[in-house]
Design an enzyme around this catalytic site. Structure first.
Site, PDB file in Angstrom:
ATOM      1  N   GLU A 180      -1.505  -1.479  -4.622  1.00 31.12           N
ATOM      2  CA  GLU A 180      -2.778  -0.773  -5.006  1.00 31.12           C
ATOM      3  C   GLU A 180      -2.471   0.319  -5.698  1.00 31.12           C
ATOM      4  O   GLU A 180      -1.703   1.092  -5.743  1.00 31.12           O
ATOM      5  CB  GLU A 180      -3.267  -0.234  -3.429  1.00 31.12           C
ATOM      6  CG  GLU A 180      -4.629   0.268  -3.560  1.00 31.12           C
ATOM      7  CD  GLU A 180      -5.241   0.487  -2.209  1.00 31.12           C
ATOM      8  OE1 GLU A 180      -6.209   1.037  -2.328  1.00 31.12           O
ATOM      9  OE2 GLU A 180      -4.905   0.357  -1.061  1.00 31.12           O
ATOM     10  N   ASP A 209      -1.961   0.870   7.491  1.00 30.13           N
ATOM     11  CA  ASP A 209      -1.276   0.744   5.992  1.00 30.13           C
ATOM     12  C   ASP A 209      -0.815  -0.691   5.852  1.00 30.13           C
ATOM     13  O   ASP A 209      -1.034  -1.059   4.853  1.00 30.13           O
ATOM     14  CB  ASP A 209      -0.037   1.674   5.873  1.00 30.13           C
ATOM     15  CG  ASP A 209      -0.671   3.161   6.083  1.00 30.13           C
ATOM     16  OD1 ASP A 209      -0.987   3.952   5.335  1.00 30.13           O
ATOM     17  OD2 ASP A 209      -0.420   3.714   7.507  1.00 30.13           O
ATOM     18  N   ASP A 260       0.885  -1.253   0.116  1.00 27.76           N
ATOM     19  CA  ASP A 260       0.153   0.068  -0.026  1.00 27.76           C
ATOM     20  C   ASP A 260       1.029   1.221  -0.216  1.00 27.76           C
ATOM     21  O   ASP A 260       1.575   1.421   1.466  1.00 27.76           O
ATOM     22  CB  ASP A 260      -0.926  -0.048   1.182  1.00 27.76           C
ATOM     23  CG  ASP A 260      -1.545   1.300   1.312  1.00 27.76           C
ATOM     24  OD1 ASP A 260      -2.356   1.750   0.272  1.00 27.76           O
ATOM     25  OD2 ASP A 260      -1.991   1.706   2.149  1.00 27.76           O
TER      26      ASP A 260
END
Length: 173
Positions: free
Chosen positions: A67, A139, A7
Protein backbone atom coordinates in the site's frame (compact mmCIF):
# COMPACT_ATOMS: atom_id res chain seq x y z
CA UNK A 1 -0.21 -16.68 -8.87
CA UNK A 2 0.63 -16.20 -5.20
CA UNK A 3 0.65 -12.60 -3.95
CA UNK A 4 2.02 -11.16 -0.73
CA UNK A 5 0.12 -8.01 0.22
CA UNK A 6 1.72 -5.66 2.73
CA UNK A 7 0.21 -2.84 4.77
CA UNK A 8 3.35 -1.17 6.12
CA UNK A 9 3.49 0.57 9.47
CA UNK A 10 6.24 1.53 11.88
CA UNK A 11 4.38 -0.08 14.82
CA UNK A 12 2.33 -2.76 13.06
CA UNK A 13 2.90 -4.11 9.56
CA UNK A 14 0.15 -6.30 8.20
CA UNK A 15 0.70 -9.07 5.69
CA UNK A 16 -1.70 -11.19 3.69
CA UNK A 17 -1.05 -13.96 1.21
CA UNK A 18 -3.56 -14.78 -1.49
CA UNK A 19 -3.39 -17.21 -4.39
CA UNK A 20 -5.28 -16.50 -7.60
CA UNK A 21 -6.30 -19.63 -9.51
CA UNK A 22 -8.35 -18.74 -12.56
CA UNK A 23 -11.10 -16.49 -11.24
CA UNK A 24 -10.80 -17.82 -7.67
CA UNK A 25 -9.04 -16.08 -4.83
CA UNK A 26 -7.72 -18.40 -2.13
CA UNK A 27 -6.61 -17.25 1.31
CA UNK A 28 -3.22 -18.67 2.25
CA UNK A 29 -2.27 -16.78 5.42
CA UNK A 30 -2.36 -13.39 7.09
CA UNK A 31 -0.99 -11.74 10.19
CA UNK A 32 0.73 -8.76 11.70
CA UNK A 33 4.32 -7.95 12.55
CA UNK A 34 4.50 -5.98 15.78
CA UNK A 35 7.54 -3.88 16.57
CA UNK A 36 8.61 -2.89 20.06
CA UNK A 37 8.11 0.87 20.40
CA UNK A 38 10.67 0.86 23.25
CA UNK A 39 13.41 -0.09 20.75
CA UNK A 40 15.25 2.36 18.52
CA UNK A 41 13.73 2.94 15.10
CA UNK A 42 16.45 1.19 13.06
CA UNK A 43 15.86 -1.98 15.13
CA UNK A 44 12.15 -1.76 14.36
CA UNK A 45 12.88 -1.45 10.63
CA UNK A 46 15.20 -4.46 10.89
CA UNK A 47 12.35 -6.46 12.48
CA UNK A 48 9.96 -5.50 9.66
CA UNK A 49 12.52 -6.41 6.99
CA UNK A 50 13.56 -9.65 8.71
CA UNK A 51 10.01 -10.84 9.36
CA UNK A 52 8.89 -10.10 5.80
CA UNK A 53 11.98 -11.85 4.44
CA UNK A 54 11.06 -14.95 6.48
CA UNK A 55 7.46 -14.79 5.23
CA UNK A 56 8.71 -14.53 1.63
CA UNK A 57 11.05 -17.48 2.15
CA UNK A 58 8.27 -19.57 3.72
CA UNK A 59 5.46 -18.85 1.23
CA UNK A 60 7.45 -18.06 -1.92
CA UNK A 61 5.06 -15.53 -3.46
CA UNK A 62 5.24 -14.57 -7.14
CA UNK A 63 4.77 -10.87 -6.45
CA UNK A 64 4.59 -8.34 -3.63
CA UNK A 65 1.95 -5.60 -3.45
CA UNK A 66 2.43 -2.71 -1.02
CA UNK A 67 0.00 0.00 0.00
CA UNK A 68 1.28 3.42 -1.01
CA UNK A 69 1.28 6.48 1.26
CA UNK A 70 -1.55 8.84 0.43
CA UNK A 71 -0.99 11.73 2.82
CA UNK A 72 -0.27 12.53 6.43
CA UNK A 73 -0.76 15.61 8.52
CA UNK A 74 2.18 14.61 10.72
CA UNK A 75 5.50 14.87 8.89
CA UNK A 76 7.33 12.68 11.43
CA UNK A 77 4.72 9.91 11.08
CA UNK A 78 4.87 10.13 7.28
CA UNK A 79 8.66 9.78 7.33
CA UNK A 80 8.50 6.73 9.60
CA UNK A 81 5.79 5.16 7.45
CA UNK A 82 7.90 5.81 4.35
CA UNK A 83 10.85 4.08 5.97
CA UNK A 84 8.68 1.09 6.95
CA UNK A 85 7.47 0.92 3.33
CA UNK A 86 11.10 0.99 2.24
CA UNK A 87 11.93 -1.97 4.47
CA UNK A 88 8.98 -3.88 2.99
CA UNK A 89 9.91 -3.02 -0.58
CA UNK A 90 13.56 -4.00 -0.06
CA UNK A 91 12.49 -7.36 1.42
CA UNK A 92 10.61 -8.09 -1.82
CA UNK A 93 13.26 -6.77 -4.17
CA UNK A 94 16.03 -8.58 -2.27
CA UNK A 95 14.12 -11.84 -2.84
CA UNK A 96 14.05 -11.12 -6.59
CA UNK A 97 10.32 -10.33 -6.66
CA UNK A 98 8.48 -7.64 -8.56
CA UNK A 99 6.96 -5.10 -6.16
CA UNK A 100 3.77 -3.24 -7.04
CA UNK A 101 2.32 -0.24 -5.23
CA UNK A 102 -1.34 0.73 -4.87
CA UNK A 103 -3.07 3.67 -3.24
CA UNK A 104 -5.83 3.17 -0.69
CA UNK A 105 -8.30 4.47 -3.31
CA UNK A 106 -7.18 1.82 -5.82
CA UNK A 107 -7.40 -0.91 -3.19
CA UNK A 108 -10.93 0.04 -2.09
CA UNK A 109 -12.04 0.32 -5.72
CA UNK A 110 -10.66 -3.15 -6.52
CA UNK A 111 -12.11 -4.85 -3.44
CA UNK A 112 -15.47 -3.12 -2.96
CA UNK A 113 -16.00 -1.29 -6.25
CA UNK A 114 -16.03 2.07 -4.46
CA UNK A 115 -12.83 4.03 -3.84
CA UNK A 116 -14.45 5.81 -0.91
CA UNK A 117 -15.72 2.68 0.85
CA UNK A 118 -15.58 2.55 4.65
CA UNK A 119 -12.97 0.30 6.27
CA UNK A 120 -15.76 -1.97 7.58
CA UNK A 121 -17.10 -2.48 4.04
CA UNK A 122 -13.64 -3.46 2.81
CA UNK A 123 -13.12 -5.86 5.72
CA UNK A 124 -16.51 -7.49 5.17
CA UNK A 125 -15.86 -7.90 1.44
CA UNK A 126 -12.46 -9.49 2.14
CA UNK A 127 -14.16 -11.95 4.48
CA UNK A 128 -16.64 -12.84 1.72
CA UNK A 129 -14.14 -12.95 -1.18
CA UNK A 130 -11.71 -15.17 0.71
CA UNK A 131 -14.35 -17.20 2.56
CA UNK A 132 -12.80 -16.36 5.94
CA UNK A 133 -14.53 -17.52 9.14
CA UNK A 134 -14.09 -14.04 10.65
CA UNK A 135 -12.72 -10.63 9.77
CA UNK A 136 -8.92 -10.61 9.96
CA UNK A 137 -6.94 -8.33 12.27
CA UNK A 138 -7.13 -4.74 10.92
CA UNK A 139 -3.61 -4.47 9.49
CA UNK A 140 -3.72 -8.02 8.13
CA UNK A 141 -7.09 -7.25 6.56
CA UNK A 142 -5.63 -4.17 4.85
CA UNK A 143 -2.75 -6.31 3.55
CA UNK A 144 -5.17 -8.92 2.18
CA UNK A 145 -7.01 -6.08 0.43
CA UNK A 146 -3.76 -4.96 -1.24
CA UNK A 147 -3.10 -8.54 -2.40
CA UNK A 148 -6.64 -8.79 -3.81
CA UNK A 149 -6.17 -5.44 -5.56
CA UNK A 150 -3.04 -6.75 -7.26
CA UNK A 151 -4.78 -9.99 -8.25
CA UNK A 152 -7.54 -7.97 -9.93
CA UNK A 153 -5.03 -5.58 -11.53
CA UNK A 154 -3.07 -8.45 -13.08
CA UNK A 155 -6.30 -9.81 -14.60
CA UNK A 156 -7.23 -6.40 -16.01
CA UNK A 157 -3.72 -5.85 -17.42
CA UNK A 158 -3.77 -9.29 -19.03
CA UNK A 159 -7.18 -8.67 -20.61
CA UNK A 160 -6.18 -5.21 -21.79
CA UNK A 161 -2.92 -6.50 -23.25
CA UNK A 162 -4.75 -9.32 -25.06
CA UNK A 163 -7.29 -6.85 -26.47
CA UNK A 164 -4.55 -4.51 -27.68
CA UNK A 165 -2.69 -7.40 -29.34
CA UNK A 166 -5.91 -8.53 -31.03
CA UNK A 167 -6.60 -5.02 -32.35
CA UNK A 168 -3.02 -4.67 -33.61
CA UNK A 169 -3.13 -8.04 -35.38
CA UNK A 170 -6.36 -7.11 -37.17
CA UNK A 171 -5.11 -3.66 -38.12
CA UNK A 172 -1.98 -4.92 -39.86
CA UNK A 173 -3.53 -7.79 -41.81
Amino acid sequence: MKILGIDPGSRITGYGIVTKEGNRLIHVDNGAIFTDSAKDFPSRLKRIYGSLSEIIETYRPDAVAVENIFFSNNVQSALKLGQARGAAIVAGVNAGLDVFEYTALQVKQAVVGNGKAAKQQVQQMIKVLLNLPEIAQEDASDALAVAICHAHSVTIKRLTSASVQEIKSKRYK
